[in-house]
Write a protein that holds these residues in place. Structure first.
Motif, PDB file in Angstrom:
ATOM      1  N   GLN A  25       0.902  -1.161   0.070  1.00 12.65           N
ATOM      2  CA  GLN A  25      -0.028   0.026  -0.089  1.00 12.65           C
ATOM      3  C   GLN A  25       1.043   1.181   0.141  1.00 12.65           C
ATOM      4  OE1 GLN A  25      -2.938  -0.066   3.134  1.00 12.65           O
ATOM      5  NE2 GLN A  25      -3.900  -2.074   2.364  1.00 12.65           N
ATOM      6  N   ARG A  26       1.951   1.122   0.638  1.00 18.18           N
ATOM      7  CA  ARG A  26       2.799   2.475   0.749  1.00 18.18           C
ATOM      8  C   ARG A  26       3.483   2.611  -0.566  1.00 18.18           C
ATOM      9  NH1 ARG A  26       3.174   6.231   4.708  1.00 18.18           N
ATOM     10  NH2 ARG A  26       2.413   5.313   6.785  1.00 18.18           N
ATOM     11  N   MET A  27       4.003   1.440  -1.116  1.00 23.31           N
ATOM     12  CA  MET A  27       4.776   1.586  -2.394  1.00 23.31           C
ATOM     13  C   MET A  27       3.747   1.870  -3.528  1.00 23.31           C
ATOM     14  SD  MET A  27       7.196  -1.748  -3.942  1.00 23.31           S
ATOM     15  CE  MET A  27       5.500  -2.885  -3.327  1.00 23.31           C
ATOM     16  N   THR A  28       2.587   1.637  -3.698  1.00 22.37           N
ATOM     17  CA  THR A  28       1.713   1.804  -4.774  1.00 22.37           C
ATOM     18  C   THR A  28       1.035   3.294  -4.494  1.00 22.37           C
ATOM     19  OG1 THR A  28      -0.057   0.572  -3.883  1.00 22.37           O
ATOM     20  CG2 THR A  28       1.318  -0.447  -5.431  1.00 22.37           C
ATOM     21  N   GLY A  29       0.857   3.580  -3.315  1.00 23.31           N
ATOM     22  CA  GLY A  29       0.180   4.822  -2.965  1.00 23.31           C
ATOM     23  C   GLY A  29      -1.370   4.498  -3.016  1.00 23.31           C
ATOM     24  N   ASN A  30      -1.653   3.255  -2.909  1.00 25.35           N
ATOM     25  CA  ASN A  30      -3.070   2.932  -2.954  1.00 25.35           C
ATOM     26  C   ASN A  30      -3.461   2.238  -1.811  1.00 25.35           C
ATOM     27  OD1 ASN A  30      -5.676   2.020  -3.713  1.00 25.35           O
ATOM     28  ND2 ASN A  30      -5.188   2.691  -5.791  1.00 25.35           N
ATOM     29  N   PRO A  31      -4.484   2.759  -0.923  1.00 24.62           N
ATOM     30  CA  PRO A  31      -5.070   2.179   0.085  1.00 24.62           C
ATOM     31  C   PRO A  31      -5.836   0.902  -0.143  1.00 24.62           C
ATOM     32  CG  PRO A  31      -6.475   3.987  -0.297  1.00 24.62           C
ATOM     33  CD  PRO A  31      -5.383   4.190  -1.121  1.00 24.62           C
ATOM     34  N   MET A  32      -6.102   0.467  -1.353  1.00 23.90           N
ATOM     35  CA  MET A  32      -6.926  -0.682  -1.423  1.00 23.90           C
ATOM     36  C   MET A  32      -5.849  -1.973  -2.255  1.00 23.90           C
ATOM     37  SD  MET A  32      -9.661  -0.062  -0.714  1.00 23.90           S
ATOM     38  CE  MET A  32     -10.549  -1.607  -1.060  1.00 23.90           C
ATOM     39  N   ALA A  33      -4.774  -1.502  -1.973  1.00 18.13           N
ATOM     40  CA  ALA A  33      -3.690  -2.488  -2.566  1.00 18.13           C
ATOM     41  C   ALA A  33      -3.354  -3.609  -1.311  1.00 18.13           C
ATOM     42  CB  ALA A  33      -2.360  -1.940  -2.983  1.00 18.13           C
ATOM     43  N   SER A  34      -3.184  -4.821  -2.073  1.00 20.25           N
ATOM     44  CA  SER A  34      -3.065  -6.079  -1.052  1.00 20.25           C
ATOM     45  C   SER A  34      -2.260  -6.987  -1.959  1.00 20.25           C
ATOM     46  CB  SER A  34      -4.098  -6.657  -0.724  1.00 20.25           C
ATOM     47  OG  SER A  34      -5.059  -7.292  -1.615  1.00 20.25           O
ATOM     48  N   PRO A  35      -1.611  -7.921  -1.226  1.00 23.63           N
ATOM     49  CA  PRO A  35      -1.021  -9.117  -1.852  1.00 23.63           C
ATOM     50  C   PRO A  35      -1.635  -9.796  -2.946  1.00 23.63           C
ATOM     51  CG  PRO A  35      -0.221  -8.892   0.363  1.00 23.63           C
ATOM     52  CD  PRO A  35      -1.369  -8.083   0.268  1.00 23.63           C
ATOM     53  N   GLU A  36      -3.075  -9.981  -2.550  1.00 21.16           N
ATOM     54  CA  GLU A  36      -3.828 -10.634  -3.514  1.00 21.16           C
ATOM     55  C   GLU A  36      -4.281  -9.966  -4.690  1.00 21.16           C
ATOM     56  OE1 GLU A  36      -8.334 -12.795  -3.284  1.00 21.16           O
ATOM     57  OE2 GLU A  36      -7.659 -11.311  -1.633  1.00 21.16           O
ATOM     58  N   ASN A  45      -3.126   2.897 -10.202  1.00 19.47           N
ATOM     59  CA  ASN A  45      -4.393   2.270 -11.004  1.00 19.47           C
ATOM     60  C   ASN A  45      -4.116   1.125 -11.825  1.00 19.47           C
ATOM     61  OD1 ASN A  45      -6.286   4.009  -9.645  1.00 19.47           O
ATOM     62  ND2 ASN A  45      -5.857   5.699 -11.156  1.00 19.47           N
ATOM     63  N   GLN A  46      -2.982   1.608 -12.809  1.00 20.39           N
ATOM     64  CA  GLN A  46      -2.685   0.525 -13.608  1.00 20.39           C
ATOM     65  C   GLN A  46      -1.917  -0.789 -13.136  1.00 20.39           C
ATOM     66  OE1 GLN A  46      -2.428   3.588 -14.551  1.00 20.39           O
ATOM     67  NE2 GLN A  46      -4.140   3.459 -15.755  1.00 20.39           N
ATOM     68  N   LEU A  47      -1.216  -0.658 -12.051  1.00 18.97           N
ATOM     69  CA  LEU A  47      -0.540  -1.740 -11.430  1.00 18.97           C
ATOM     70  C   LEU A  47      -1.560  -2.814 -10.730  1.00 18.97           C
ATOM     71  CD1 LEU A  47       2.283  -2.621 -10.547  1.00 18.97           C
ATOM     72  CD2 LEU A  47       2.135  -1.548  -8.476  1.00 18.97           C
ATOM     73  N   LEU A  48      -2.692  -1.996  -9.937  1.00 16.12           N
ATOM     74  CA  LEU A  48      -3.577  -2.843  -9.379  1.00 16.12           C
ATOM     75  C   LEU A  48      -4.686  -3.392 -10.314  1.00 16.12           C
ATOM     76  CD1 LEU A  48      -4.605  -0.631  -6.494  1.00 16.12           C
ATOM     77  CD2 LEU A  48      -3.305  -2.465  -6.389  1.00 16.12           C
ATOM     78  N   LEU A  49      -4.907  -2.755 -11.519  1.00 17.34           N
ATOM     79  CA  LEU A  49      -5.682  -3.514 -12.481  1.00 17.34           C
ATOM     80  C   LEU A  49      -4.878  -4.530 -13.164  1.00 17.34           C
ATOM     81  CD1 LEU A  49      -8.407  -3.340 -14.091  1.00 17.34           C
ATOM     82  CD2 LEU A  49      -7.521  -1.628 -15.607  1.00 17.34           C
ATOM     83  N   GLY A  50      -3.719  -4.444 -13.532  1.00 16.47           N
ATOM     84  CA  GLY A  50      -2.996  -5.568 -13.761  1.00 16.47           C
ATOM     85  C   GLY A  50      -2.849  -6.743 -13.130  1.00 16.47           C
ATOM     86  N   SER A  97       9.307   5.878   3.206  1.00 18.16           N
ATOM     87  CA  SER A  97       8.666   7.077   3.568  1.00 18.16           C
ATOM     88  C   SER A  97       9.048   8.144   2.407  1.00 18.16           C
ATOM     89  CB  SER A  97       9.530   7.883   4.716  1.00 18.16           C
ATOM     90  OG  SER A  97       9.259   6.817   5.886  1.00 18.16           O
ATOM     91  N   ILE A  98       9.955   8.071   1.548  1.00 20.01           N
ATOM     92  CA  ILE A  98      10.370   8.819   0.327  1.00 20.01           C
ATOM     93  C   ILE A  98       9.735   8.728  -0.745  1.00 20.01           C
ATOM     94  CG2 ILE A  98      12.173   9.728  -1.033  1.00 20.01           C
ATOM     95  CD1 ILE A  98      14.083   9.428   1.506  1.00 20.01           C
ATOM     96  N   LEU A  99       9.450   7.222  -1.187  1.00 16.00           N
ATOM     97  CA  LEU A  99       9.081   6.941  -2.483  1.00 16.00           C
ATOM     98  C   LEU A  99       7.548   7.720  -2.564  1.00 16.00           C
ATOM     99  CD1 LEU A  99       9.359   3.128  -2.766  1.00 16.00           C
ATOM    100  CD2 LEU A  99      10.384   4.972  -4.308  1.00 16.00           C
ATOM    101  N   PRO A 100       6.630   7.822  -1.611  1.00 14.13           N
ATOM    102  CA  PRO A 100       5.255   8.422  -1.962  1.00 14.13           C
ATOM    103  C   PRO A 100       5.564   9.868  -2.483  1.00 14.13           C
ATOM    104  CG  PRO A 100       5.104   7.404   0.171  1.00 14.13           C
ATOM    105  CD  PRO A 100       6.607   7.116  -0.255  1.00 14.13           C
ATOM    106  N   LEU A 101       6.750  10.505  -2.305  1.00 13.47           N
ATOM    107  CA  LEU A 101       6.668  12.030  -3.006  1.00 13.47           C
ATOM    108  C   LEU A 101       6.799  11.867  -4.344  1.00 13.47           C
ATOM    109  CD1 LEU A 101       9.486  12.850  -0.255  1.00 13.47           C
ATOM    110  CD2 LEU A 101       7.212  13.594  -0.203  1.00 13.47           C
ATOM    111  N   GLY A 102       7.171  10.887  -4.983  1.00 14.24           N
ATOM    112  CA  GLY A 102       7.320  10.758  -6.436  1.00 14.24           C
ATOM    113  C   GLY A 102       8.657  10.319  -6.882  1.00 14.24           C
ATOM    114  N   GLU A 103       8.616   9.809  -8.103  1.00 13.42           N
ATOM    115  CA  GLU A 103      10.056   9.329  -8.573  1.00 13.42           C
ATOM    116  C   GLU A 103      11.134  10.353  -8.771  1.00 13.42           C
ATOM    117  OE1 GLU A 103      12.093   6.714 -12.405  1.00 13.42           O
ATOM    118  OE2 GLU A 103       9.680   7.045 -12.085  1.00 13.42           O
ATOM    119  N   THR A 104      10.688  11.757  -9.101  1.00 11.75           N
ATOM    120  CA  THR A 104      11.643  12.669  -9.387  1.00 11.75           C
ATOM    121  C   THR A 104      12.090  13.264  -7.724  1.00 11.75           C
ATOM    122  OG1 THR A 104      10.388  13.539 -11.251  1.00 11.75           O
ATOM    123  CG2 THR A 104      11.854  15.100 -10.204  1.00 11.75           C
ATOM    124  N   SER A 105      11.479  13.455  -7.066  1.00  9.40           N
ATOM    125  CA  SER A 105      11.701  13.850  -5.576  1.00  9.40           C
ATOM    126  C   SER A 105      12.443  12.843  -4.977  1.00  9.40           C
ATOM    127  CB  SER A 105      10.413  14.319  -4.659  1.00  9.40           C
ATOM    128  OG  SER A 105       9.677  15.442  -5.479  1.00  9.40           O
TER     129      SER A 105
END
Length: 347
Positions: free
Chosen positions: A98-109, A163-168, A232-240
């Motif tokens: 969830q932290r890595m994708t920035g989506n609270p609906m993400a899960s291993p499943e 969104n694309q990561l979770l849909l895939g 903690s830094i990853l959610p800031l975006g790839e550039t930051s």
């Protein structure tokens, strides 16, 4: 496969149609990690004591004295320990994803991790390979990693947008689940073996398996200490994140492998129960733990508590018969999840 093909032509890489660019989030009141973690730890300890001591017998309920717990351990201990550790592993894995994708609906499943591990387990049973638990764990980890690798290839062109990561991942999960259902539909002894495992059964877990899972979870948890800052830094975006000196690609790969190993270790022992990986991080947030380190700790404790309670209830609800702990975990967790959503809505 149609969804996977459609993803290649999807150009909306940031928000779903009609989604606000910066939706207001629900931020519960921050609470002390010591109070929250201590409260859950006390509940977990109480669950262990009740599970080991208070149990129905042939005639009536009875309390097993602590001096006799070594005798009760053979029947109650390994399965309880494995359930708690699997909950800890899935809670950690769900928080990472969830932290890595920035989506609270993400899960291993939803990312196909548990599906990849499950498919490998099914193949092992089908071909009758006797490779032991260590071999099964390694094979399940490879299956989970392979599923993640395929998902990474599919989502790379969208720069891993959530969104694309979770849909895939959902497409991969449904595709793998269809294969599992085909095996189940064939019937026979193979199907009956897989049925108990897929529903999250804990009554066949041995002491060696439980202790092996304990050693693995302790080892991985120690390694999680080094990923708190990158996570903690990853959610800031790839550039930051890159401007702060973070090797984004390597960090993402490391996080994915950790999540795959945690999920595979839980899956190979008690089955694909990734629902816990979805709800445990939410419980941590609802309890006021917002930072990465605190959320990891509370999510791990919450996952262990949820599956520990589910294992105990699965043993006593229809005694002398038993229910799969995974079904009860989904029922208990689902009810709490609906209640939590109602609180979010009022907030």
């Amino acid at each position: 496969p149609i969804i996977l093909l459609a993803l290649q032509g999807l150009k909306n890489t940031h928000h779903m149609p009609g989604e606000d660019d910066s939706p207001a989030g629900f931020l519960p009141k921050r609470r002390s990690i010591f109070l929250t973690g201590g409260f859950i730890a006390v509940l977990l300890l109480a669950t262990i004591v009740i599970s080991m001591g208070w149990s129905p017998g042939l005639n009536e309920w009875s309390w097993t004295p602590i001096a006799q717990w070594h005798e009760a351990w053979v029947w109650r201990g390994p399965r309880l320990l494995a359930a708690i550790l699997a909950g800890v592993a899935l809670g950690l894995a769900g928080t990472l994803i969830q932290r890595m994708t920035g989506n609270p609906m993400a899960s291993p499943e939803m990312l196909g991790i548990s599906g990849g591990a499950a498919v490998v387990m099914v193949l092992i049973v089908l071909f009758g390979a006797d490779i032991g638990r260590a071999g099964q764990l390694g094979a399940a980890t490879l299956g989970a990693t392979a599923a993640l690798g395929l998902l990474i290839m599919l989502a790379r062109k969208h720069r891993f947008a959530g969104n694309q990561l979770l849909l895939g991942g959902l497409a991969l999960y449904v595709f793998m689940d269809a294969g599992l259902r085909l095996v189940m539909a064939s019937g026979g002894t193979v199907a009956s073996q897989l049925l108990n495992w897929m529903y999250g059964s804990t009554w066949l877990v041995s002491e060696v398996e439980a202790l092996g899972l304990l050693a693995l979870i302790v080892l991985i948890s120690a390694g999680l200490l080094v990923i708190i800052r990158p996570l903690s830094i990853l959610p800031l975006g790839e550039t930051s994140a890159s401007s702060l000196g973070l090797p984004v690609t390597k960090v993402r790969l490391m996080l994915l492998l950790l999540a795959a190993l945690l999920t595979a270790s839980a899956t190979v022992v008690i089955g694909p129960l990734s629902f816990v990986g979805l709800i445990a991080p939410h419980l941590a947030r609802v309890l006021g733990q917002q930072t990465v380190g605190r959320q990891l700790v509370v999510a791990a404790l919450a996952g262990g508590l949820l599956l520990g309670m589910a294992d105990y209830l699965s043993r006593i609800v229809v005694y002398p018969n038993q229910l799969p702990a995974g079904l009860l975990a989904a029922l208990v967790g689902g009810l709490y999840f609906l209640w939590g959503l109602s609180r979010h809505g009022r907030a």
